[in-house]
Structures are given as structure tokens and as C-alpha cells.
Scaffold this active site. Structure first.
Site, mmCIF file in Angstrom:
data_model
loop_
_atom_site.group_PDB
_atom_site.id
_atom_site.type_symbol
_atom_site.label_atom_id
_atom_site.label_comp_id
_atom_site.label_asym_id
_atom_site.label_seq_id
_atom_site.Cartn_x
_atom_site.Cartn_y
_atom_site.Cartn_z
ATOM 1 N N HIS A 162 0.854 -1.193 0.000
ATOM 2 C CA HIS A 162 0.000 0.000 0.000
ATOM 3 C C HIS A 162 0.880 1.229 0.000
ATOM 4 O O HIS A 162 1.928 1.270 0.640
ATOM 5 C CB HIS A 162 -0.897 0.011 1.247
ATOM 6 C CG HIS A 162 -1.418 1.379 1.591
ATOM 7 N ND1 HIS A 162 -0.812 2.189 2.539
ATOM 8 C CD2 HIS A 162 -2.470 2.095 1.109
ATOM 9 C CE1 HIS A 162 -1.479 3.324 2.632
ATOM 10 N NE2 HIS A 162 -2.478 3.296 1.778
ATOM 11 N N ARG A 317 -16.685 8.751 -4.190
ATOM 12 C CA ARG A 317 -17.042 7.664 -5.102
ATOM 13 C C ARG A 317 -16.714 6.336 -4.421
ATOM 14 O O ARG A 317 -15.554 5.996 -4.217
ATOM 15 C CB ARG A 317 -16.284 7.804 -6.418
ATOM 16 C CG ARG A 317 -16.662 6.719 -7.428
ATOM 17 C CD ARG A 317 -16.039 6.967 -8.788
ATOM 18 N NE ARG A 317 -16.490 5.959 -9.724
ATOM 19 C CZ ARG A 317 -15.775 4.908 -10.116
ATOM 20 N NH1 ARG A 317 -14.544 4.732 -9.653
ATOM 21 N NH2 ARG A 317 -16.268 4.035 -10.968
#
Length: 357
Positions: A162, A317
Site C-alpha cells: 500500500h 465515489r
């Protein structure tokens, strides 16, 4: 003893920004094609720090996606772009069902919004600034831009990775001074401990940090160990890396250069580990262990990760916000772990952070 107080201030600021942004960011509209820039005022912003940072993260997205596709050999990233009526937007690129990666995503976003003056005062710890108390309307304008990614390989011996790098600023408003800061980092989440892998990964980021300030790596490595703690399990979700926030203690250009080099080190730090392990043989039990570690990853992201909770609380979103979640995961009730097993070693390393370099 100073670093914990900085993190506390950062967490308080993030909490206020999340609440403020929930009413200060407009709903996105999907785009038929991807724009060259997501900035609201391209002519005036393109040469400043906003434009420079956007170009850095857009270029990084292109480079990292191309490198991952080349390494995978079969998978291709889907691209979705959107804009907000008041300015800003994002570009998400997600690959599912690749040969090497089960799921990988790299997203960039540019956000314009407003936050109430009282939220700004609380976040900055400054009660002397003017704002709502003098009858002024509206809120403090803010700008945020960032890039984030999570990659979940198929092979349980290839680690998940990540990264996130971001720039945030507020504009001067009604006597409230403008502020800016950088944040981000890169961290690694393997299912099994490979000390050579960890020396490589942490070594790359120690080199990057040392190029800018020898105090950075020990400080930011500790910060990552603290930040990625899944408190209800008393385990880190992985084996760390670097993490920083609220970084504005030196000129913008210096911090921008550090963030740029750290972002540029993603493929060098990570892809060799995937290349090394993507074809390792594994058992069904080892795959199930990987699935359970992914379960902890999901728990952390949905409960503690500030980027995820920021997106969920600001009507962002949803598909882009949750692209970090793995395609598959597993939760077992009270799974037994042999204390002499490689699985137990991983739990110990996540519970008791180690010095890798």
C-alpha cells in the site's frame, strides 16, 4: 515524547476535516474521457504547488500501472474518471483477475471543499482566529490532492503493498491564515516473514529518507508501526514501512522533493519481492492463511484507516474508496495457530515490530 502529540493533533485535524467535508464536497459526475488536468483553475494553478503535485501523482500513476501490467503479463487496468461540479475529480485504475495480482488499484484525486471556521480552529489548536463568531458566512476553502494504491497478489508468499501520498492546504479566509502540509507513506503486508525481503523494502525507504534527513526513517518507521495498528486485534496489519502526516516544518520544495522520491521508490521497493515469490509453490492451508490475513486488512481499512473513513464520510465515489479491499478474504472463528509455525512468526512480527535495517 514529541511525536505522539503530533499524531494526536493529526488525528484530531483529520476528524474535523472529515466532518466538515461531508457538507463541503459535491457529488461526482462520471466522465467519458480522462482530462489532462483535474484542477479547477488550470491557468492560475498549473505552475504552483497544486499543479506540480498533480503532475507528479498523475505521472506516478502512469508509471506504476505500466510496470504492474508488464510484470503481470495478462491483467489490464480499467480506467474510470470523474469530476465534481465545483472543481476537482479523480482517476481510478483497477485490475482484477490478473495472472500475478488478484486485484490492484492506483487512484488519484483532486478535491476542493470548505470547512467551518470552528473545525479549522479546533484542528489547528488556535482559538484566536476570526470566523463564525464575527458573523462571516461560508467556510474555509481547502484543497487536497493525492495518490493511493493497494496491490493484492495471488501467491501467499508475495506481499500486499500500500502507498499513499497527499498534499492538503487551506486558503486564507476572513482573517484565518492559510496552511499547507504533506502526508503519506508506503508500507508492506506479507502473509509470511521473509527477512531478506524486509531488509530490501525497508532499506529502500531508509535510503530515501536519509537522502533528505537522517532523522526521517526512524521517526517515520515508528509512525507507521503506530498508525497501522489494528487495535482490536493488538496487531499491525503488516510489517510497516514509513508513514508521516502534517509535514510542513521546512520549505515546500524540500518536502515535495522528499514525497516525490518516496513515491518514485514504489516499484523498486516492491516489484522485486513479487518477482521473487510469484511462482513459489504453496499449499491450500497457506492460501487460507493469506485469506485470513486479508480479513485483518479489511478490518483495519474499514475501522481505522483515515483515508477510507474520509472518503466514506464525504460522499466520495464508493468504488474508488473501496478499491483497496481484496477481491477475496476469509474470517474463521478462533483459528488455531501453532506457536512454532511460520504463521505464528508473522503474528509475532505484527504484534512486536522489528528493526529490519
Amino acid at each position: 515524547m514529541q511525536r505522539p502529540s503530533v499524531r494526536s493533533k493529526s488525528e484530531e485535524r483529520s476528524s474535523h476535516i472529515m466532518r466538515a467535508a461531508a457538507v463541503g464536497i459535491e457529488k461526482e459526475e462520471m466522465l467519458a474521457s480522462t482530462p489532462d488536468s483535474l484542477l479547477r483553475e488550470q491557468s492560475s494553478e498549473s505552475e504552483g504547488i497544486r499543479g506540480r503535485f498533480e503532475r507528479i501523482i498523475r505521472d506516478a500513476q502512469n508509471r506504476i500501472v505500466a510496470a504492474v501490467e508488464e510484470e503481470d503479463g495478462e491483467g489490464k487496468f480499467r480506467e474510470d474518471a470523474w469530476a465534481r461540479p465545483g472543481g476537482g475529480g479523480g482517476v481510478s485504475r483497477v485490475m482484477q483477475g490478473g495472472k500475478v495480482w488478484e486485484k490492484a488499484g492506483v487512484g488519484v484525486s483532486v478535491v476542493y471543499g470548505t470547512m467551518p471556521p470552528e473545525a479549522y480552529r479546533a484542528a489547528k489548536g488556535n482559538n484566536s482566529v476570526n470566523g463564525a463568531s464575527n458573523g462571516a458566512s461560508g467556510g474555509v476553502p481547502f484543497f487536497a490532492a493525492g495518490i493511493s494504491s493497494v496491490m493484492h497478489p495471488r501467491n501467499p508468499f508475495a506481499p500486499t503493498m500500500h502507498f499513499n501520498y497527499r498534499y492538503f492546504e487551506t486558503e486564507e479566509w476572513n482573517g484565518i491564515p492559510g496552511q499547507w502540509w504533506f502526508g503519506g507513506g508506503t508500507d508492506i503486508t506479507p502473509s509470511y516473514v521473509d527477512e531478506e525481503d524486509m531488509r530490501h523494502f525497508h532499506g529502500i525507504y531508509k535510503r530515501v529518507c536519509d537522502n533528505h534527513d537522517p532523522a526521517y526513517y526512524p521517526k517515520f518507521k515508528q509512525w507507521a508501526d503506530d498508525y497501522f495498528l489494528c487495535k482490536h486485534r493488538n496487531q499491525r496489519r503488516g510489517l510497516g514501512g514509513i508513514f508521516f502526516d502534517d509535514l510542513n516544518d521546512r520549505p515546500q520544495d524540500e518536502i515535495l522533493a522528499f514525497s516525490t522520491e518516496a513515491l518514485g521508490a514504489v516499484t523498486e521497493s516492491y516489484l522485486p519481492l513479487v518477482q521473487k515469490h510469484k511462482n513459489d509453490p504453496f499449499t491450500e492451508q497457506q492460501k487460507e492463511w493469506q485469506q485470513m490475513r486479508r480479513g485483518l486488512y479489511v478490518e483495519y481499512n474499514l475501522v481505522y484507516d483515515r483515508g477510507t473513513t474520509f472518503g466514506l464520510k464525504t460522499a466520495g465515489r464508493i468504488e474508488s474508496i473501496l478499491m483497496s479491499l481484496p477481491l477475496t478474504a476469509r474470517w474463521e472463528y478462533c483459528p488455531p495457530v501453532d506457536p512454532t509455525s511460520p504463521e505464528a512468526e508473522l503474528v509475532d512480527a505484527c504484534t512486536n515490530p522489528r528493526t529490519w535495517v
